[in-house]
Write an enzyme that holds these catalytic residues in place. Structure first.
Site, PDB file in Angstrom:
ATOM      1  N   PHE A  41      29.242 103.164  14.981  1.00  0.00           N
ATOM      2  CA  PHE A  41      28.133 102.776  13.814  1.00  0.00           C
ATOM      3  C   PHE A  41      27.155 101.762  14.230  1.00  0.00           C
ATOM      4  CE2 PHE A  41      32.046 104.689  12.042  1.00  0.00           C
ATOM      5  CZ  PHE A  41      31.581 105.814  11.379  1.00  0.00           C
ATOM      6  N   VAL A  79      31.816  99.226  14.200  1.00  0.00           N
ATOM      7  CA  VAL A  79      30.754  99.026  13.556  1.00  0.00           C
ATOM      8  C   VAL A  79      30.050  97.762  14.314  1.00  0.00           C
ATOM      9  CG1 VAL A  79      29.628  98.160  11.479  1.00  0.00           C
ATOM     10  CG2 VAL A  79      31.778  99.757  11.467  1.00  0.00           C
ATOM     11  N   CYS A  80      28.893  97.886  14.649  1.00  0.00           N
ATOM     12  CA  CYS A  80      28.173  96.961  15.509  1.00  0.00           C
ATOM     13  C   CYS A  80      28.045  95.761  14.779  1.00  0.00           C
ATOM     14  CB  CYS A  80      26.778  97.453  15.868  1.00  0.00           C
ATOM     15  SG  CYS A  80      25.970  96.012  16.974  1.00  0.00           S
ATOM     16  N   ILE A  81      28.667  94.435  15.207  1.00  0.00           N
ATOM     17  CA  ILE A  81      28.641  93.363  14.292  1.00  0.00           C
ATOM     18  C   ILE A  81      27.357  92.773  14.212  1.00  0.00           C
ATOM     19  CG2 ILE A  81      29.101  92.026  16.568  1.00  0.00           C
ATOM     20  CD1 ILE A  81      30.966  90.035  14.741  1.00  0.00           C
ATOM     21  N   ALA A  84      25.420  94.917  11.524  1.00  0.00           N
ATOM     22  CA  ALA A  84      26.162  94.972  10.430  1.00  0.00           C
ATOM     23  C   ALA A  84      26.158  93.493   9.567  1.00  0.00           C
ATOM     24  CB  ALA A  84      27.806  95.241  10.442  1.00  0.00           C
TER      25      ALA A  84
END
Lengths: 131, 120, 93, 93, 120, 131
Positions: A41, A79-81, A84
């Site tokens: 994501f 999920v890409c930190i 996000a």
């Protein structure tokens, strides 16, 4: 075959969201005996796993559907930190570290870096983006 | 021959959406992992290459400076659409960095030879 | 007299639809990625009625590396002045 | 042979750019608002190389009220089959 | 004469983005407050008027049904671009609801006479 | 003159966000002695007031800038309650009512309905949308 899916679009976006398409495609992959290496994501796609989103009664709850799909099939949902954090989707650790009120990332997935995207492209037979 | 395993296609402008910056960050990550990769700039993506960007006027990070880091990460296969430059009255020589213009059939060949494409 | 605000680039249908709905006396303001259309506007590929009064936001133009004759570039104070002199305001996005 | 996925409507530059980059042997799949281009594709206004093999996602077409000859409409299982037979996959959005 | 105080312009498709639905909800609210209003469907917005939508196939609320509530809220000045219908091979008779096609100069007149425009 | 501003675009959007333009325009209005009747955050625009968003060091914090602008000038900042709920932007009351972890709406603004948008168009001399 081994697939990875990049989800780059939000459930309620101005641009034209294909995140429901992404979920239906991911379900069809397993139904047809393919394997999913990773869901990544990225960008606006991080909003798909927003634990705070409230779906009106009688409407389809896309966030819950993602969570169930990831949990029930033991999918690697990343999920890409960085993407996000910009958008306020935080896990417990990030929320504490930045003094924010609460974790907002749905439980089934984890925050990690772009290396997870690049690794996915290197080892998967197929990479498909939903933007 | 124009060939790569991982092809990035950048179709969006540098500041108009989040795709410009987030695409570039993904490409830099791929460079750090030493992938056999290339970047193709199409449509509004060619504006990412324009010189004299001054993003401080809109309180943003300078995209041109980030893009110039690509060669430092070993990313030197940079292509753009000659047609899409021409449609925007841009010359390859006026760009901020070296980027080889390709015609339509070369672009099709680049895509056909890629193992995977990431599109932003 | 309408103020038309175009924030998408020329290849976007919002931009094309915008310039096709400009009336005599209207003003066109390019902001955000709309400024990529400035030189096209000045060089005359637009419908003539859309070219009567075209401005671009200076900060958005400088940020993107777009240069043009100074008289076409305006700051936010002039943007506000345009909105006070024109009504309605239609944003094409 | 590339699978081109078009998710924006025909007036969007992503759609136009997509159909201009289709090679011999490639397949075009219309999903989401891309299905609005289906009848245009079938009636022959596209470049001929882009018209060789065009499909639209049935669920997205039915949702929008778009009808077409049944052979052009495919479900998610057939979508998966297309991705297993074609590589790379390019999403135009 | 074609005239209104508050003009809604809908330029986006019913399901491709959030603008279709959120625009319609704003228009219904304006109707409830008995504004002198009109709605103009342009570009991809004309797809909102298409008949036989079956949004259950994508787990969404049926936009056509929501749009049909407009007259119940007293919103009966519904216009669309004749050119934009024609470009999409749509006939006014095939639409799910009565909506008057306007030519380019009528559209310009409608906009010029509006006090305010809300665009979605 | 009396202005209302509709903000329909997010800070980090796929579509092409004009929310920074909206802030600069609002500041210029006050500088030029106009008055702001209301800022109405609708659609993706609700993300402008996400209290959870983390801006990387050295970058411009748009959410904080909105908050200061609204607070310092006693602006009526309204966030559409339905658009915000879908996207997980909640005040204390909404968060409790739906059993969510925390309020995510920045303090300076308040959740309300679409009536606030319609009223704004009726009483303002000018209405401008940033999408």
């Amino acid at each position: 075959m081994l697939y990875s899916i990049v989800i780059n679009s939000a459930p309620h976006s101005l641009h034209g969201g294909t995140s429901y398409n992404a979920l239906q495609f991911a379900r069809a992959l397993l139904r047809n005996n393919h394997r999913i290496h990773r869901l990544f994501f990225y960008g606006e796609g991080v909003y798909n796993l927003n634990a705070q989103a409230i779906t009106p009664q009688g409407e389809f709850d896309l966030a819950a559907a993602w969570q169930h799909f990831i949990d029930d099939n033991s999918i690697d949902g990343v999920v890409c930190i960085a993407a996000a954090a910009r958008r306020g989707i935080l896990d417990d650790g990030e929320a504490k570290r930045h003094g924010k009120a609460a974790a907002t990332l749905l439980g089934a997935s984890e925050l990690s870096g772009l290396g997870q995207l690049i690794e996915a492209t290197a080892v998967s037979d197929r990479v498909i983006t939903f933007g | 021959m124009i060939q790569c395993d991982l092809l990035f296609i950048f179709r969006h402008s540098p500041y108009g959406s989040s795709l410009g910056r987030e695409g570039l960050e993904a490409a830099l990550a791929a460079g750090a992992f030493e992938q056999n990769m290339a970047i193709l700039f199409l449509d509004e993506g060619v504006w990412q290459l324009l010189d004299n960007q001054a993003a401080e006027h809109i309180a943003r990070k300078n995209h041109q400076k980030m893009a110039k880091a690509l060669p430092l990460f070993g990313i030197d296969k940079l292509y753009c659409s000659a047609d899409h430059l021409h449609q925007r009255a841009l010359e390859a020589e006026a760009l901020a960095m070296t980027c080889q213009p390709l015609d339509n059939s070369q672009i099709k060949q680049l895509m056909a030879n890629a193992k995977n494409i990431l599109s932003f | 007299m309408t103020l038309h605000i175009l924030s998408q680039p020329p290849s976007h249908n919002a931009f094309q639809s915008g310039i096709s709905h400009v009336s005599e006396g209207d003003v066109v303001l390019l902001i955000n990625d709309g400024v990529y259309g400035l030189n096209q506007a000045l060089s005359g590929t637009w419908p003539s009625v859309a070219r009567q009064a075209v401005f671009a936001l200076e900060q958005d133009s400088l940020a993107r590396g777009i240069t043009a004759e100074p008289s076409a570039l305006i700051d936010y104070d002039a943007f506000v002045a345009l909105t006070s002199r024109h009504n309605p305001i239609q944003s094409w996005y």
